[in-house]
Scaffold this motif. Structure first.
Motif, PDB file in Angstrom:
ATOM      1  N   THR A 197      44.914  49.481  48.588  1.00 48.02           N
ATOM      2  CA  THR A 197      46.034  50.354  48.227  1.00 48.02           C
ATOM      3  C   THR A 197      47.314  49.565  47.998  1.00 48.02           C
ATOM      4  O   THR A 197      48.033  49.770  47.011  1.00 48.02           O
ATOM      5  CB  THR A 197      46.264  51.431  49.307  1.00 48.02           C
ATOM      6  OG1 THR A 197      45.098  52.247  49.403  1.00 48.02           O
ATOM      7  CG2 THR A 197      47.459  52.303  48.959  1.00 48.02           C
ATOM      8  N   ASP A 198      47.624  48.628  48.898  1.00 45.15           N
ATOM      9  CA  ASP A 198      48.841  47.834  48.741  1.00 45.15           C
ATOM     10  C   ASP A 198      48.781  46.968  47.487  1.00 45.15           C
ATOM     11  O   ASP A 198      49.780  46.826  46.773  1.00 45.15           O
ATOM     12  CB  ASP A 198      49.072  46.962  49.969  1.00 45.15           C
ATOM     13  CG  ASP A 198      49.671  47.738  51.134  1.00 45.15           C
ATOM     14  OD1 ASP A 198      50.252  48.814  50.882  1.00 45.15           O
ATOM     15  OD2 ASP A 198      49.560  47.273  52.279  1.00 45.15           O
ATOM     16  N   ALA A 202      49.412  49.117  44.499  1.00 44.91           N
ATOM     17  CA  ALA A 202      50.835  49.443  44.380  1.00 44.91           C
ATOM     18  C   ALA A 202      51.609  48.270  43.792  1.00 44.91           C
ATOM     19  O   ALA A 202      52.503  48.458  42.950  1.00 44.91           O
ATOM     20  CB  ALA A 202      51.390  49.838  45.746  1.00 44.91           C
ATOM     21  N   HIS A 238      57.610  50.417  46.556  1.00 51.17           N
ATOM     22  CA  HIS A 238      56.212  50.079  46.810  1.00 51.17           C
ATOM     23  C   HIS A 238      55.550  51.095  47.738  1.00 51.17           C
ATOM     24  O   HIS A 238      54.447  51.590  47.456  1.00 51.17           O
ATOM     25  CB  HIS A 238      56.129  48.671  47.410  1.00 51.17           C
ATOM     26  CG  HIS A 238      54.747  48.241  47.805  1.00 51.17           C
ATOM     27  ND1 HIS A 238      54.159  48.642  48.990  1.00 51.17           N
ATOM     28  CD2 HIS A 238      53.844  47.460  47.176  1.00 51.17           C
ATOM     29  CE1 HIS A 238      52.950  48.117  49.078  1.00 51.17           C
ATOM     30  NE2 HIS A 238      52.734  47.392  47.994  1.00 51.17           N
ATOM     31  N   GLU A 239      56.188  51.424  48.844  1.00 54.74           N
ATOM     32  CA  GLU A 239      55.571  52.310  49.833  1.00 54.74           C
ATOM     33  C   GLU A 239      55.404  53.724  49.291  1.00 54.74           C
ATOM     34  O   GLU A 239      54.448  54.426  49.641  1.00 54.74           O
ATOM     35  CB  GLU A 239      56.385  52.336  51.127  1.00 54.74           C
ATOM     36  CG  GLU A 239      55.756  53.182  52.242  1.00 54.74           C
ATOM     37  CD  GLU A 239      54.278  52.871  52.481  1.00 54.74           C
ATOM     38  OE1 GLU A 239      53.491  53.843  52.622  1.00 54.74           O
ATOM     39  OE2 GLU A 239      53.898  51.679  52.502  1.00 54.74           O
ATOM     40  N   ALA A 293      52.255  53.637  47.283  1.00 54.16           N
ATOM     41  CA  ALA A 293      51.103  53.620  48.190  1.00 54.16           C
ATOM     42  C   ALA A 293      50.862  55.013  48.769  1.00 54.16           C
ATOM     43  O   ALA A 293      49.711  55.458  48.894  1.00 54.16           O
ATOM     44  CB  ALA A 293      51.332  52.599  49.304  1.00 54.16           C
ATOM     45  N   TYR A 353      49.209  57.147  46.179  1.00 58.38           N
ATOM     46  CA  TYR A 353      47.789  56.799  46.089  1.00 58.38           C
ATOM     47  C   TYR A 353      46.998  57.491  47.204  1.00 58.38           C
ATOM     48  O   TYR A 353      45.903  58.032  46.967  1.00 58.38           O
ATOM     49  CB  TYR A 353      47.603  55.286  46.216  1.00 58.38           C
ATOM     50  CG  TYR A 353      47.713  54.513  44.921  1.00 58.38           C
ATOM     51  CD1 TYR A 353      47.078  54.945  43.766  1.00 58.38           C
ATOM     52  CD2 TYR A 353      48.437  53.322  44.861  1.00 58.38           C
ATOM     53  CE1 TYR A 353      47.159  54.233  42.578  1.00 58.38           C
ATOM     54  CE2 TYR A 353      48.541  52.595  43.690  1.00 58.38           C
ATOM     55  CZ  TYR A 353      47.902  53.059  42.552  1.00 58.38           C
ATOM     56  OH  TYR A 353      47.986  52.338  41.376  1.00 58.38           O
TER      57      TYR A 353
END
Length: 385
Positions: free
Chosen positions: A352-353, A356, A374-375, A378, A381
């Motif tokens: 996932t990271d 992203a 970014h977070e 994530a 997702y």
């Protein structure tokens, strides 16, 4: 501020437009094309249909049919080699978005060499490859009139966005009769892809008056017809509307850029081999809900253009209807979740990271009305599950 607009030099649009391929070659000063397609187009007889048209005009064409869905640097290598050692003066791309994207890369790399990573965004690839005539057989990607191609670097497991004038086809042959036999699953995936192109072009930070007109027109064509072609593929009026809608959506996003849905979609396809249109469909409701607060009036316009909101509906009402429609559309068109598609949760969580990071690196999220960190990507997702 002015907006740069890039389109194919020549287009033939309508029933049996593929009969104009010899005329189009002549207009481009070409006479020895390489046809780039896939095995399915050969099996279904579409490739023979094109070669018969060419033969009747005294034109002989070789065929490269080893392209694959979600093209990779490996799958295009044979075509690049053919162009490099042959004396072709043009390329005819026949098929859905994958063969057309493959042909774009083959036409450029066959002439200029290098690896696909050499051409990745943010480089602007303005060097002309061999003249390309794009003949789409699905109503979805709009690749016949875009300056983009997406090729996966297999070693890095990364979909690379490549951008520039060099990837714009010289000509497009838009013949809706080539889509009548497309099966329901592909019809749904490519149709939602086209709808996503239109919506993202309209809400993009790079939108302009030209792209707005194309995007709205595309939504007015796609909205009332997508369910129809999914349930009744033989409906030619609906097929024609979808083909025109797909083309206009392609024009729109090619001149305004896509946004967060596409930025997030590419890594899902690269890691889990989800077809591009299908991963867009999975993402579209959640990303739209995330983005609406930054562009309420724009998304409301989309709801009205698609036909799910009334002209006098307020923005809040229109946007609620838009989200309901996107969710209902996915249900009716049997869009699976990632779990239903067969992706294991632990495999998804493990990357996932990375996904992203790749989404942000593509540049597309920066065009979104609401630009994510970014977070936040994530977290979006994780909502897919």
């Amino acid at each position: 501020m002015s907006a740069p607009i890039v389109l194919p030099r020549l287009m033939h649009i309508g029933r049996n437009a593929c009969g104009k391929i010899p005329e189009t070659l002549a207009a481009l000063g070409c006479s020895k094309p390489l046809i780039v397609t896939d095995k399915m187009m050969v099996q279904l007889g579409y490739t023979a249909r094109i070669t018969d048209i060419l033969t009747a005009s005294g034109i002989t064409a070789d065929i490269y049919s080893d392209t694959v869905p979600e093209p990779t640097d490996t799958s295009i290598a044979g075509g690049v080699e053919m162009v490099g050692r042959g004396d072709y003066d043009s390329v005819i791309a026949l098929g859905g978005g994958s063969p057309i994207d493959s042909a774009k890369a083959i036409a450029v790399m066959g002439k200029h060499g290098g690896s696909i990573r050499d051409y990745r965004f943010p480089r602007q690839v303005n060097e002309a490859g061999l003249p390309l005539i794009a003949v789409p057989t699905t109503a979805g990607t709009g690749s016949e009139c875009t300056r983009f191609t997406i090729i996966t670097d297999e070693a890095a497991n990364e979909k690379l966005l490549c951008v520039g004038l060099g990837f714009m086809p010289a000509a497009a042959i838009v013949d809706y009769t080539l889509t009548v036999s497309v099966p329901p699953r592909t019809t749904a995936d490519t149709g939602i892809d086209a709808l996503t192109h239109a919506i993202e072009a309209y809400v993009s930070r790079k939108a302009n008056p030209f792209s707005d007109m194309q995007a709205l027109a595309a939504m007015r064509l796609i909205g009332p017809n997508l369910r129809t072609v999914y349930h009744d593929g033989g409906n030619e009026a609906a097929r024609e509307a979808m083909m025109l809608g797909s083309m206009l959506a392609g024009m729109a996003f090619s001149n305004a850029s896509v946004a967060l849905v596409h930025g997030m979609s590419r890594p899902v396809g690269a890691f889990f081999h989800v077809p591009h249109g299908l991963s867009n469909a999975m993402l579209l409701p959640a990303v739209t809900a995330y983005s609406i607060p930054a562009a309420e009036s724009r998304y409301a316009d989309c709801a009205r253009a698609i036909g799910v909101a009334l002209p006098d509906d307020g923005n809040d009402t229109a946007n609620r209807k838009l989200l309901s429609e996107l969710e209902a559309l996915n249900r009716e068109l049997n869009v699976p979740t990632l779990a239903q598609f067969g992706v294991r949760r632990e495999d998804f969580d493990a990357v996932t990271d990375t996904m992203a990071q790749q989404a942000l690196a593509s540049g597309s999220p920066a065009n979104n009305p609401r630009i994510p960190e970014h977070e936040e990507i994530a977290a979006l997702y994780r909502q897919l599950w």
